[in-house]
Enzyme design. Structure first.
Site, short mmCIF file in Angstrom:
data_model
loop_
_atom_site.label_atom_id
_atom_site.label_comp_id
_atom_site.label_asym_id
_atom_site.label_seq_id
_atom_site.Cartn_x
_atom_site.Cartn_y
_atom_site.Cartn_z
N GLY A 154 -5.10 -0.19 10.54
CA GLY A 154 -5.16 -1.50 11.19
C GLY A 154 -6.12 -1.48 12.37
N TYR A 166 -1.74 -6.48 18.99
CA TYR A 166 -2.82 -7.30 19.54
C TYR A 166 -2.83 -7.24 21.07
CZ TYR A 166 -3.32 -8.93 14.79
OH TYR A 166 -3.51 -8.98 13.43
N ILE A 181 -5.38 -9.60 8.71
CA ILE A 181 -5.58 -8.15 8.85
C ILE A 181 -4.25 -7.52 8.41
CG2 ILE A 181 -5.01 -8.22 11.32
CD1 ILE A 181 -6.92 -5.84 11.71
N ASN A 209 6.70 -11.89 14.47
CA ASN A 209 6.08 -10.64 14.05
C ASN A 209 5.77 -9.81 15.31
OD1 ASN A 209 4.68 -8.54 12.89
ND2 ASN A 209 3.36 -9.84 11.64
N GLU A 210 6.83 -9.26 15.89
CA GLU A 210 6.71 -8.55 17.16
C GLU A 210 5.81 -7.32 17.07
OE1 GLU A 210 10.69 -7.85 18.57
OE2 GLU A 210 11.15 -10.01 18.53
N LYS A 256 -1.86 -4.73 22.89
CA LYS A 256 -2.38 -3.39 23.20
C LYS A 256 -3.90 -3.37 23.11
CE LYS A 256 -2.73 -0.12 20.22
NZ LYS A 256 -2.72 0.83 19.18
#
Length: 174
Positions: A110, A144, A98, A137-138, A146
């Site tokens: 997104g 995700y 994504i 990849n913070e 959230k």
């Protein structure tokens, strides 16, 4: 007038577009944290015309393209059944990719792609959606979390010569 993303299922006619979007968004997302040699090797292996053609033609995978004001700006790749990269659980849907162009992040594209994935999972009676995200990849991990994903495992991901760790996350479908 407020713009919103238009999400369309991809077809064979979109192979070159998916290839271009894939290369561009992957590079934008990860180039600053990886060597140029590793990035180029990964892009050549995973976004070649033959590889993308094979992925688009796979029965248990589907691509969706996000358009913003009629311009393609992101995409989503889903896998189910034996095409899942890791779990291969009939009750699950995998979000393999994504990505949204950096120029269009912040416009909820997104989120729209994510909601399309949930819609597909619900319409096919899946019990959960899962994905793998690079541990560094913070921004994606926060996105995700959230959206209700929880970490459940880790696996290795090879980017060129660099072995990296992905966090596997899932969200139950209610």
């Amino acid at each position: 007038m407020t713009l919103s993303a238009d999400i369309r299922a991809a077809t064979q006619q979109d192979i070159a577009l998916i290839q271009r979007l894939g290369r561009e968004t992957f590079y934008e997302t990860f180039a600053a944290s990886n060597s140029e040699a590793d990035m180029q090797q990964y892009l050549e292996e995973h976004f070649s015309e033959s590889r993308v053609t094979e992925e688009v033609n796979t029965l248990c995978s589907q691509f969706f393209i996000a358009y913003w004001d009629h311009v393609p700006v992101g995409y989503l790749k889903l896998n189910w059944s034996a095409e899942q990269t890791e779990l291969q659980d009939e009750d699950a849907l995998e979000i393999e990719r994504i990505y949204v162009k950096s120029s269009h992040q912040g416009n909820r594209i997104g989120q729209a792609l994510f909601e399309k994935a949930l819609q597909q999972a619900k319409s096919t009676a899946k019990h959960y959606v899962w994905l793998a995200v690079w541990e560094k990849n913070e921004k994606a991990i926060r996105f995700y979390e959230k959206n209700g994903f929880q970490a459940f495992d880790k696996h290795s991901f090879q980017l060129g010569s660099d072995k990296q760790v992905d966090i596997m996350m899932k969200k139950l479908i209610i």
